[in-house]
Design a protein around this motif. Sequence first.
Motif, mmCIF file in Angstrom:
data_model
loop_
_atom_site.group_PDB
_atom_site.id
_atom_site.type_symbol
_atom_site.label_atom_id
_atom_site.label_comp_id
_atom_site.label_asym_id
_atom_site.label_seq_id
_atom_site.Cartn_x
_atom_site.Cartn_y
_atom_site.Cartn_z
ATOM 1 N N ILE A 121 0.840 -1.196 0.000
ATOM 2 C CA ILE A 121 0.000 0.000 0.000
ATOM 3 C C ILE A 121 0.875 1.247 0.000
ATOM 4 O O ILE A 121 1.794 1.387 0.814
ATOM 5 N N ILE A 122 0.596 2.152 -0.933
ATOM 6 C CA ILE A 122 1.274 3.448 -0.981
ATOM 7 C C ILE A 122 0.494 4.477 -0.173
ATOM 8 O O ILE A 122 1.057 5.213 0.633
ATOM 9 N N THR A 123 -0.825 4.536 -0.386
ATOM 10 C CA THR A 123 -1.671 5.431 0.403
ATOM 11 C C THR A 123 -3.094 4.904 0.403
ATOM 12 O O THR A 123 -3.516 4.221 -0.542
ATOM 13 N N GLU A 124 -3.820 5.223 1.450
ATOM 14 C CA GLU A 124 -5.258 4.987 1.516
ATOM 15 C C GLU A 124 -5.991 6.302 1.750
ATOM 16 O O GLU A 124 -7.086 6.327 2.281
ATOM 17 N N SER A 125 -5.375 7.390 1.265
ATOM 18 C CA SER A 125 -5.922 8.732 1.466
ATOM 19 C C SER A 125 -6.081 9.510 0.170
ATOM 20 O O SER A 125 -6.303 10.732 0.218
ATOM 21 N N ALA A 126 -5.999 8.845 -0.982
ATOM 22 C CA ALA A 126 -6.214 9.507 -2.264
ATOM 23 C C ALA A 126 -7.711 9.444 -2.553
ATOM 24 O O ALA A 126 -8.215 8.467 -3.102
ATOM 25 N N ASP A 127 -8.443 10.492 -2.177
ATOM 26 C CA ASP A 127 -9.894 10.450 -2.093
ATOM 27 C C ASP A 127 -10.524 10.279 -3.475
ATOM 28 O O ASP A 127 -10.588 11.197 -4.274
ATOM 29 N N PHE A 128 -10.994 9.076 -3.744
ATOM 30 C CA PHE A 128 -11.572 8.652 -5.024
ATOM 31 C C PHE A 128 -10.544 8.795 -6.148
ATOM 32 O O PHE A 128 -10.709 9.552 -7.095
ATOM 33 N N VAL A 129 -9.485 8.036 -6.021
ATOM 34 C CA VAL A 129 -8.404 8.061 -7.018
ATOM 35 C C VAL A 129 -8.934 7.628 -8.372
ATOM 36 O O VAL A 129 -9.703 6.672 -8.486
ATOM 37 N N ARG A 130 -8.514 8.351 -9.426
ATOM 38 C CA ARG A 130 -8.954 8.058 -10.785
ATOM 39 C C ARG A 130 -7.811 7.852 -11.760
ATOM 40 O O ARG A 130 -8.050 7.386 -12.877
ATOM 41 N N GLY A 131 -6.590 8.228 -11.401
ATOM 42 C CA GLY A 131 -5.474 8.045 -12.312
ATOM 43 C C GLY A 131 -4.194 7.777 -11.561
ATOM 44 O O GLY A 131 -3.972 8.331 -10.483
ATOM 45 N N VAL A 132 -3.344 6.906 -12.127
ATOM 46 C CA VAL A 132 -2.012 6.672 -11.590
ATOM 47 C C VAL A 132 -1.012 6.677 -12.738
ATOM 48 O O VAL A 132 -1.347 6.403 -13.894
ATOM 49 N N PHE A 133 0.228 6.997 -12.410
ATOM 50 C CA PHE A 133 1.312 7.001 -13.386
ATOM 51 C C PHE A 133 2.610 6.839 -12.609
ATOM 52 O O PHE A 133 2.617 6.852 -11.359
ATOM 53 N N ALA A 134 3.721 6.659 -13.307
ATOM 54 C CA ALA A 134 5.026 6.517 -12.664
ATOM 55 C C ALA A 134 6.093 7.200 -13.497
ATOM 56 O O ALA A 134 6.068 7.152 -14.732
ATOM 57 N N ALA A 135 7.030 7.838 -12.814
ATOM 58 C CA ALA A 135 8.171 8.493 -13.458
ATOM 59 C C ALA A 135 9.169 8.853 -12.362
ATOM 60 O O ALA A 135 8.815 8.908 -11.180
ATOM 61 N N ASP A 136 10.400 9.116 -12.747
ATOM 62 C CA ASP A 136 11.410 9.587 -11.793
ATOM 63 C C ASP A 136 11.249 11.091 -11.654
ATOM 64 O O ASP A 136 11.890 11.875 -12.343
ATOM 65 N N VAL A 137 10.377 11.502 -10.751
ATOM 66 C CA VAL A 137 9.975 12.905 -10.653
ATOM 67 C C VAL A 137 11.118 13.787 -10.170
ATOM 68 O O VAL A 137 11.269 14.925 -10.636
ATOM 69 N N ASN A 138 11.942 13.304 -9.248
ATOM 70 C CA ASN A 138 13.003 14.136 -8.676
ATOM 71 C C ASN A 138 14.391 13.817 -9.204
ATOM 72 O O ASN A 138 15.388 14.342 -8.705
ATOM 73 N N GLY A 139 14.487 12.949 -10.203
ATOM 74 C CA GLY A 139 15.752 12.715 -10.886
ATOM 75 C C GLY A 139 16.810 12.016 -10.072
ATOM 76 O O GLY A 139 18.005 12.149 -10.363
ATOM 77 N N ASP A 140 16.399 11.195 -9.088
ATOM 78 C CA ASP A 140 17.379 10.493 -8.257
ATOM 79 C C ASP A 140 17.611 9.050 -8.691
ATOM 80 O O ASP A 140 18.307 8.300 -8.014
ATOM 81 N N GLY A 141 17.006 8.667 -9.818
ATOM 82 C CA GLY A 141 17.194 7.324 -10.342
ATOM 83 C C GLY A 141 16.165 6.316 -9.876
ATOM 84 O O GLY A 141 16.179 5.174 -10.347
ATOM 85 N N ASP A 142 15.281 6.699 -8.964
ATOM 86 C CA ASP A 142 14.219 5.821 -8.486
ATOM 87 C C ASP A 142 12.905 6.193 -9.154
ATOM 88 O O ASP A 142 12.642 7.369 -9.428
ATOM 89 N N VAL A 143 12.064 5.198 -9.396
ATOM 90 C CA VAL A 143 10.778 5.437 -10.033
ATOM 91 C C VAL A 143 9.757 5.827 -8.970
ATOM 92 O O VAL A 143 9.509 5.064 -8.029
#
Length: 291
Positions: A121-143
């Motif tokens: 589990i990443i979160t159970e607080s995304a109120d009515f989640v409708r979209g997910v995606f993945a990318a290295d947002v901060n450029g540290d090599g982790d997704v």
Amino acid sequence: MKNVRATIVFLCLAFSRVCLADDPAARIHVCNHGSTHADYDPVAIRSYAQGAGAACETLPISLNDHLVGSNLDFANTVYAVDLDHDGDEDVIVGAGFDDLVAWYENNGGVPGSAPTFTQHIITESADFVRGVFAADVNGDGDVDVLSASGFDDTIQWFESDGGSPPSFTARVISNTADFARSVYAADLDGDSDIDVLSASNNDDKVAWYQSNGEDPPSFTEHVITTAADGARSVFAADVNGDGNVDVLSASALDNEIVWYRSNGASTPMFMPHLVSGIASSPESVIAMDMD
């Protein structure tokens, strides 16, 4: 054209099933089952690999059904990526009525056989989640993971700590995307860091959030349009081949698919161009070379 053995993440929705097949013809197939709900499975996320047994009557390939996760209330968005850097594809899922974003760790196994998955589990607080995606947002090599959630109007990203398995820290990008439906990430301004895009239904808005390149980054919102009536989906690609990343949207209430041409500036502006005005209630848009 290379012969690719497809592995497909398949999401069962109330009115249609959408299968993305990385087959030799690079085709996308949508199997619409009307409103009978005969194939509605609101609690299961499944993966499909080529094999015996048709999963969708119009598919030119046959698929085998393998369960990834269950007991998900209104599972409505899914994305596959290697989150833990072990060389296999994991699965990110959003379940709207659970406010849940979770990832399913691919446990590997014998090559050619169906893997098993472990839920994290990443979160159970995304109120009515409708979209997910993945990318290295901060450029540290982790997704990292991103989500769009409708009832709290929030676009957020979850920073990976690079662990094995990784843990994630929530960071809000915006809480003014009125009924957020879609999130995407790409370098829109050519500065080599990841920017974020959103589509939100109630304000008809497509927006992008410019990263300042720091770790963690902060984001500045730029509105692309507030005329995408019932905005459902957003995507980014170089549509016209000029080296600049353009934006696409699907909006259900005006039946439109639109692409927005980037002018290539350091903070780009985007000019709308209609792709189709007769796409009946479109829910999603992507761009690729189909031919």
